[in-house]
Design a protein around this motif. Structure first.
Motif, PDB file in Angstrom:
ATOM      1  N   SER A   1      -2.334   4.850   6.217  1.00  0.00           N
ATOM      2  CA  SER A   1      -2.991   6.186   6.107  1.00  0.00           C
ATOM      3  C   SER A   1      -2.505   7.306   6.937  1.00  0.00           C
ATOM      4  O   SER A   1      -2.440   6.955   8.110  1.00  0.00           O
TER       5      SER A   1
ATOM      6  N   SER B   1      -8.289   4.422   6.672  1.00  0.00           N
ATOM      7  CA  SER B   1      -8.328   5.759   5.964  1.00  0.00           C
ATOM      8  C   SER B   1      -8.705   6.763   7.086  1.00  0.00           C
ATOM      9  O   SER B   1      -9.715   6.761   7.830  1.00  0.00           O
TER      10      SER B   1
ATOM     11  N   SER C   1      -1.944  -1.814   5.216  1.00  0.00           N
ATOM     12  CA  SER C   1      -2.473  -0.546   4.771  1.00  0.00           C
ATOM     13  C   SER C   1      -2.160   0.622   5.427  1.00  0.00           C
ATOM     14  O   SER C   1      -1.822   0.468   6.612  1.00  0.00           O
TER      15      SER C   1
ATOM     16  N   ASP D   1       0.747  -1.173   0.094  1.00  0.00           N
ATOM     17  CA  ASP D   1      -0.042   0.014   0.083  1.00  0.00           C
ATOM     18  C   ASP D   1       0.863   1.005   0.120  1.00  0.00           C
ATOM     19  O   ASP D   1       1.993   1.039   0.469  1.00  0.00           O
TER      20      ASP D   1
ATOM     21  N   ASP E   1       0.726   5.552   0.530  1.00  0.00           N
ATOM     22  CA  ASP E   1       0.175   6.760   1.095  1.00  0.00           C
ATOM     23  C   ASP E   1       1.205   7.849   1.028  1.00  0.00           C
ATOM     24  O   ASP E   1       2.099   7.772   1.755  1.00  0.00           O
TER      25      ASP E   1
END
Length: 188
Positions: free
Chosen positions: A74, A123, A72, A23, A25
């Motif tokens: 964020s 998120s 993930s 991932d 970001d």
């Protein structure tokens, strides 16, 4: 699209399942090596060149549960799932902006099937974690847990379950989007 180059694990042992989940970001990328090493690599894009900042591992040594099966990122947070570990791990970037520390381990509420944490996403101030084997609402129906960040006590709290009238037992992904006004979750 133009290829920038290749990222490889510095330790050859880590190439087992290196890249199982990835991932990005902003300038940060997280890359799992969920095989033998049970580690997640953190990289930063610096002038179009990706540099490895380090890696994270779980504090409780989950053994052979494939830490990093799903990752993930964020903002200042990374959520790391496990294949069959029945847990998900949350890391936060420290003030130096280069180190990440484990701040929470999420466990299912009453699940006994061992699939919690296989699918994760973060998120903004929301995290979702799927347990596609949970039978609370029907055989192999599954559950998706929603957590939110509580500013008042500076912690992540369980918010709710996402329950549908269809089975999520074959769920391959979950995604959450938080724009600061509302959160939208997709299960597929």
């Amino acid at each position: 699209w133009e290829e920038y180059g290749n990222l490889n694990a510095l330790n050859p042992v880590d190439n087992h399942n290196f890249g199982r989940s990835i991932d990005i970001d902003g300038v940060y990328a997280v890359i799992s090596a969920s095989g033998t090493s049970q580690r997640v690599y953190i990289c930063m894009n610096n002038d179009s060149k990706w540099e490895e900042l380090g890696s994270i591992t779980p504090s409780d040594d989950p053994g052979t549960v494939s830490f990093g099966f799903e990752v993930s990122i964020s903002g200042d947070y990374i959520i790391v799932g496990t294949r069959d570990g029945n847990a998900a791990y949350l890391y936060q970037k420290d003030q130096n902006l280069l180190n990440w520390e484990e701040i929470a381990i999420f466990k299912p509420i009453g699940s006994k099937y061992g699939a919690y944490g296989r699918i994760v996403d973060i998120s903004g101030k929301y995290i979702i974690i799927a347990d596609h084997k949970d039978d609370t609402y029907g055989l192999n129906h599954g559950l998706v847990y929603v957590y939110h960040y509580n500013i008042g006590n500076n912690s992540w709290l369980f918010d709710s379950y996402l329950i549908t009238n269809i089975s999520v037992s074959n769920t391959k992904s979950v995604s959450i989007y938080d724009n600061g006004f509302y959160a939208l979750a997709l299960v597929g």
